[in-house]
Design a protein around this motif. Structure first.
Motif, short mmCIF file in Angstrom:
data_model
loop_
_atom_site.label_atom_id
_atom_site.label_comp_id
_atom_site.label_asym_id
_atom_site.label_seq_id
_atom_site.Cartn_x
_atom_site.Cartn_y
_atom_site.Cartn_z
N VAL A 192 -37.72 9.47 65.74
CA VAL A 192 -37.22 8.36 64.92
C VAL A 192 -37.53 8.51 63.44
O VAL A 192 -36.96 7.82 62.61
CB VAL A 192 -37.77 6.98 65.38
CG1 VAL A 192 -37.31 6.64 66.78
CG2 VAL A 192 -39.29 6.92 65.25
N SER A 193 -38.47 9.38 63.10
CA SER A 193 -38.83 9.54 61.69
C SER A 193 -39.18 10.99 61.42
O SER A 193 -39.48 11.76 62.36
CB SER A 193 -40.04 8.64 61.37
OG SER A 193 -41.14 9.00 62.17
N ALA A 194 -39.17 11.34 60.14
CA ALA A 194 -39.54 12.71 59.77
C ALA A 194 -40.99 12.99 60.19
O ALA A 194 -41.34 14.11 60.55
CB ALA A 194 -39.39 12.90 58.26
N TYR A 195 -41.80 11.94 60.20
CA TYR A 195 -43.20 12.06 60.63
C TYR A 195 -43.26 12.54 62.08
O TYR A 195 -43.97 13.48 62.42
CB TYR A 195 -43.86 10.69 60.47
CG TYR A 195 -45.22 10.53 61.07
CD1 TYR A 195 -46.36 10.84 60.33
CD2 TYR A 195 -45.39 10.02 62.36
CE1 TYR A 195 -47.62 10.65 60.87
CE2 TYR A 195 -46.64 9.83 62.90
CZ TYR A 195 -47.75 10.15 62.15
OH TYR A 195 -49.00 9.96 62.69
N VAL A 196 -42.48 11.90 62.96
CA VAL A 196 -42.48 12.30 64.37
C VAL A 196 -41.85 13.69 64.51
O VAL A 196 -42.34 14.53 65.26
CB VAL A 196 -41.74 11.27 65.26
CG1 VAL A 196 -41.71 11.74 66.71
CG2 VAL A 196 -42.41 9.90 65.18
N ALA A 197 -40.78 13.93 63.75
CA ALA A 197 -40.12 15.24 63.81
C ALA A 197 -41.14 16.35 63.51
O ALA A 197 -41.17 17.38 64.17
CB ALA A 197 -38.95 15.29 62.83
N TYR A 237 -33.37 11.93 57.36
CA TYR A 237 -34.12 10.67 57.31
C TYR A 237 -34.13 10.14 55.89
O TYR A 237 -34.25 10.90 54.93
CB TYR A 237 -35.55 10.89 57.79
CG TYR A 237 -35.64 11.38 59.22
CD1 TYR A 237 -35.63 10.48 60.27
CD2 TYR A 237 -35.71 12.75 59.50
CE1 TYR A 237 -35.69 10.93 61.59
CE2 TYR A 237 -35.78 13.19 60.81
CZ TYR A 237 -35.76 12.28 61.85
OH TYR A 237 -35.81 12.72 63.14
N GLN A 238 -34.06 8.82 55.80
CA GLN A 238 -34.17 8.15 54.49
C GLN A 238 -35.52 8.44 53.86
O GLN A 238 -36.54 8.43 54.55
CB GLN A 238 -34.12 6.64 54.71
CG GLN A 238 -32.79 6.12 55.12
CD GLN A 238 -32.03 5.65 53.90
OE1 GLN A 238 -32.36 6.01 52.78
NE2 GLN A 238 -30.98 4.88 54.12
N GLY A 239 -35.51 8.64 52.54
CA GLY A 239 -36.77 8.69 51.80
C GLY A 239 -37.47 10.04 51.86
O GLY A 239 -37.02 10.97 52.53
N GLY A 240 -38.55 10.12 51.14
CA GLY A 240 -39.32 11.37 51.07
C GLY A 240 -40.31 11.46 52.21
O GLY A 240 -40.34 10.60 53.09
N SER A 265 -24.55 22.64 50.12
CA SER A 265 -24.48 21.34 50.79
C SER A 265 -24.63 21.57 52.29
O SER A 265 -24.06 22.52 52.85
CB SER A 265 -23.17 20.64 50.45
OG SER A 265 -22.09 21.47 50.77
N VAL A 266 -25.41 20.70 52.90
CA VAL A 266 -25.74 20.84 54.32
C VAL A 266 -25.29 19.57 55.01
O VAL A 266 -25.55 18.46 54.53
CB VAL A 266 -27.27 21.01 54.49
CG1 VAL A 266 -27.65 21.10 55.96
CG2 VAL A 266 -27.75 22.25 53.73
N THR A 267 -24.57 19.72 56.12
CA THR A 267 -24.11 18.55 56.86
C THR A 267 -25.04 18.26 58.02
O THR A 267 -25.40 19.16 58.78
CB THR A 267 -22.67 18.77 57.37
OG1 THR A 267 -21.86 19.05 56.24
CG2 THR A 267 -22.14 17.53 58.07
N GLY A 268 -25.45 17.01 58.13
CA GLY A 268 -26.38 16.63 59.19
C GLY A 268 -26.07 15.25 59.72
O GLY A 268 -24.98 14.71 59.50
N THR A 269 -27.04 14.67 60.43
CA THR A 269 -26.87 13.36 61.06
C THR A 269 -27.93 12.42 60.53
O THR A 269 -29.12 12.73 60.61
CB THR A 269 -27.02 13.52 62.59
OG1 THR A 269 -26.07 14.49 63.03
CG2 THR A 269 -26.78 12.21 63.31
N LEU A 270 -27.47 11.29 60.02
CA LEU A 270 -28.42 10.29 59.53
C LEU A 270 -29.04 9.59 60.73
O LEU A 270 -28.33 9.03 61.57
CB LEU A 270 -27.71 9.28 58.63
CG LEU A 270 -28.61 8.24 57.98
CD1 LEU A 270 -29.54 8.90 56.96
CD2 LEU A 270 -27.78 7.16 57.31
#
Ligand code: ADP
Length: 379
Positions: A239-244, A363-366, A274-279
Motif C-alpha cells: 500500500v505504500s512505498a514503505y511497505v514496498a 506512490y504519492q510523495g517522497g 518517461s516511465v509508465t506505471g500504476t498509481l
C-alpha cells in the motif's frame, strides 16, 4: 495456578484480539499506538517492520511482559490483559535463547513445567518428548554451552513447546543464527506449526522469513499498523512505498508526475525518460508533483536500445546466481538500479530497461529513507 488450570485457561479459544493497544515508554511518542490485531486459532501471523517500529512491544503486550498504556486484550469474550504472564498460557521463544547456563538441556526444558508444579516423572517425560520433537533427545544431559547456536535455539523451542501451549510467541528467534541454519530452523518451525496445529505470533524484520512462514503479515510503521494481508497480497500490492521497500522492491526512486492515462495508469519522469506505471493510492498528483516509484529487480526487462521509453543504464556489477544474473546498473544521472535477468549481460554493457506498467508502482510523495533500515537503490 497449577499446570492443569493454566492449560485449561488457554484451551479451545477461537481468537485473541488486541484492541486499541497503546504502549508508551515515558514521555516519548508511543512505541505502539491504537494497535488492533486479531489472531485466529491456527493463524501464523508475522509482525514485520524495521527496527524500532514497535514489533517487540506488541508481542510483549500480548505476552504480559509490558503493561498497556491504553487498550485491551481478549481471548474470545474474556479480557486477559489484566492477567499475569504465566496465566496466559503462551509459549515464548526469544532471539537470545535465554537458557540457564548451569542447568542441563533437560532441566532447561523442564523449567516451565516445574513452575507449573507438574510432578517430576511427568515433567521428565514431557521434556524428553519436547526434545524429541526438535531432534535433540540424545543431548538431554548436556549443558547449553556444549551445543551449537542452532541446537540451543531448538532447546528454547522445546522449552516453549513442553508446556503444550496453543499459542507460541516468537521474537526474532532466528536472528542469531547463520544463514544456512536460519533456513533449516525456519523449516523446523513451520513443521512444528503444522504438526501441532499451533497459533503463532512471530516478530521479524526479515521479509523472506515472514513471507515463507506466515499465513498473514502485519506491517508496522512507527508503532502503527501500515498494512495487513496474506503474504501474496502484501507482496504483490504494497500500500505504500514503505511497505514496498520491505517486500523486495529494491528499486525505489523519486520521480515527477507527468500525466494520467486510462484507469490508474500514470506517466512519470525519471532518469531522463518517461516511465509508465500504476498509481497505487490516493488522488492524482499535481503536474510536476513528487512521487516515488517502486520496481522489483525481476520485473525489469532488457529492451532494444532504440526503445525511447526505456531507462538507459550501464551494467556495473554482474553476479551469477545459477539460473539468473543479478545486475547492478548505473544511470547517466548516477542512480543505481537492480535487475535480475536470464539474458547474458557483461559488466560495462549498455542496458535499456523497461517494466510492465502494472509492475511499476507509483506512490504519492517522497520517501523517507531513514525509515527503512534496508538498503535501497538511490536515484
Ligand atoms: P522493534 O521490535 O520493532 O524493534 P520495539 O518494540 O523494541 O521495536 O521498540 C519500539 C520503540 O520503543 C523504540 O523506539 C524503542 O527504543 C522503544 N522502547 C522499547 N522498549 C523500551 C523500554 N523498555 N524502555 C523505553 N523505550 C523502549
Amino acid at each position: 495456578m497449577t499446570d492443569a488450570q493454566a492449560r485449561a485457561a488457554s484451551a479451545g479459544f477461537e481468537k485473541l484480539s488486541l484492541r486499541g493497544v497503546t504502549r508508551a515508554y515515558g514521555k516519548n511518542p508511543p512505541a505502539l499506538c491504537d494497535f488492533d490485531l486479531e489472531l485466529g486459532r491456527g493463524d501464523f501471523v508475522a509482525l514485520l517492520g524495521p527496527s524500532g517500529c514497535g514489533k517487540s512491544t506488541a508481542l510483549a503486550c500480548l505476552a504480559g511482559l509490558q503493561p498497556l498504556t491504553r487498550g485491551s486484550i481478549w481471548r474470545d469474550e474474556e479480557r486477559i490483559d489484566t492477567r499475569p504472564t504465566e496465566q496466559r498460557g503462551f509459549g515464548m521463544v526469544f532471539q537470545n535463547y535465554a537458557l540457564f547456563p548451569h542447568l542441563s538441556v533437560q532441566k532447561n526444558v523442564e523449567f516451565g513445567l516445574a513452575m507449573r508444579k507438574v510432578a517430576r516423572r511427568e515433567r521428565q517425560q514431557r521434556a524428553l518428548a519436547a526434545l524429541r520433537t526438535v531432534q535433540l533427545e540424545e543431548h538431554a544431559g548436556k549443558l547449553p554451552s556444549q551445543l551449537s547456536g542452532g541446537q540451543q535455539q531448538r532447546v528454547a523451542i522445546a522449552r516453549a513447546l513442553a508446556i503444550e501451549p496453543e499459542v507460541v510467541l516468537m521474537d526474532e528467534p532466528l536472528s542469531n543464527l547463520d544463514a544456512a541454519l536460519r533456513i533449516e530452523m525456519r523449516t523446523e518451525i513451520k513443521r512444528l506449526y503444522q504438526e501441532r496445529g499451533l497459533t503463532v505470533l512471530y516478530v521479524t524484520h526479515d521479509q523472506e522469513e515472514a513471507l515463507s512462514l506466515a499465513t498473514r503479515l502485519v506491517v508496522l510503521r512507527k508503532g502503527r499498523l501500515e498494512q495487513t494481508g496474506t503474504p501474496q497480497e502484501v507482496y504483490t500490492n504494497p500500500v505504500s512505498a514503505y511497505v514496498a521497500g520491505f517486500m523486495g522492491y529494491r528499486n525505489l526512486f523519486p520521480a515527477s508526475y507527468l500525466e494520467s492515462g486510462a484507469g490508474r495508469e500514470v506517466t512519470v519522469s525519471a532518469f531522463e525518460t518517461s516511465v509508465t506505471g500504476t498509481l497505487i493510492a490516493g488522488e492524482q498528483p499535481v503536474s510536476g508533483g513528487e512521487v516515488t516509484v517502486a520496481i522489483r529487480p525481476e520485473d525489469f526487462t532488457i529492451a532494444a536500445d532504440a526503445d525511447k521509453n526505456a531507462i538507459k543504464a550501464i551494467a556495473e556489477v554482474v553476479e551469477f546466481h545459477g539460473r539468473e544474473l543479478s545486475v547492478q546498473a548505473r544511470t547517466a544521472a548516477g542512480g543505481v538500479l537492480h535487475l535480475k535477468t536470464d539474458q547474458s549481460v557483461v559488466a560495462g554493457s549498455n542496458l535499456a530497461l523497461t517494466a510492465r506498467p502494472d509492475r511499476v508502482l507509483v506512490y504519492q510523495g517522497g520517501l523517507d529513507r531513514s525509515e527503512l533500515d534496508i538498503e535501497v537503490g538511490a536515484a
